[in-house]
Design an enzyme around this catalytic site. Structure first.
Site, PDB file in Angstrom:
ATOM      1  CG  LEU A  99      -0.534  -3.475  -5.830  1.00 44.88           C
ATOM      2  CD1 LEU A  99       0.043  -2.677  -4.675  1.00 44.88           C
ATOM      3  CD2 LEU A  99       0.313  -3.292  -7.078  1.00 44.88           C
ATOM      4  CG  HIS A 144      -7.512  -6.055  -0.193  1.00 46.09           C
ATOM      5  ND1 HIS A 144      -7.175  -7.295  -0.662  1.00 46.09           N
ATOM      6  CD2 HIS A 144      -7.274  -5.196  -1.220  1.00 46.09           C
ATOM      7  CE1 HIS A 144      -6.754  -7.190  -1.920  1.00 46.09           C
ATOM      8  NE2 HIS A 144      -6.806  -5.927  -2.283  1.00 46.09           N
TER       9      HIS A 144
HETATM   10 CO    CO Z   1      -6.285  -5.133  -4.129  1.00 52.14          CO
END
Ligand code: CO
Length: 184
Positions: A99, A144
């Site tokens: 995203l 992340h």
């Molecule tokens: Co990602």
């Protein structure tokens, strides 16, 4: 509440995120908003740094992938202070998106099996083994919270070819259906 998604170039995506404890302010509300934001952007995983919070928390809801893998239908989990302590099995290749990198999809190699310890939304400790798509998504989200993006797994030449598009993303020049927050 739906948060905007921080995209490539945002410094928060490159930080090693901090552990939290159960007294983290408004934790339940935050987790709820994470799930809502993920759903609105058609994601199956979302890590806190992607909405600007540098904490070791990510959420996964595999339901949209249930047609590919029935075991994902009820795979809805919150991972807090997770530690992947073993990666094993084959090297699997899968076409991943993120995203925070709208429009980019790349073949990424990851191990097929992981062992992970983590706290859930009630701060209960779990120690589990995952494989297949679950291990795939968990490893992506886990990256992340360590400030790693999927492009970091690409060979330098492939990454170079994406440079222009990455610059555009960092300027917010990208066609995307959800709300983003670009650094420039
Ligand atoms: Co990602």
């Amino acid at each position: 509440m739906v948060y905007p998604i921080f995209v490539y170039g945002s410094p928060v995506l490159r930080k090693v995120a901090n552990e939290i404890d159960k007294n983290y302010p408004k934790l339940n509300e935050f987790i709820e908003n994470m799930f809502e934001t993920m759903q609105k952007s058609d994601g199956i995983g979302l890590a806190a740094p992607q909405i600007g919070e540098s904490i070791r928390l990510f959420v996964i809801n595999g339901a949209p992938w249930a047609e590919d893998d029935e075991s994902l239908r009820y795979f809805k989990k919150t991972f807090i202070n997770a530690k992947i302590y073993e990666r094993s099995g084959d090297d699997n290749i899968y076409n991943e998106g993120c995203l925070s990198l709208p429009g980019i999809r790349e073949e990424i190699t990851r191990k097929s099996k992981i062992k992970i310890s983590y706290y859930d939304e009630n701060f209960e400790l779990h120690d589990e083994e995952f494989d297949g798509l679950k291990a795939r998504v968990i490893q992506h989200e886990y990256d992340h919270i360590d400030g790693i993006l999927l492009i970091d797994h690409l060979p330098p030449l492939k990454r170079k070819l994406l440079k222009r598009r990455l610059t555009d993303i960092s300027k917010g020049i990208v066609d995307v259906s959800y709300k983003i927050k670009a650094p420039k």
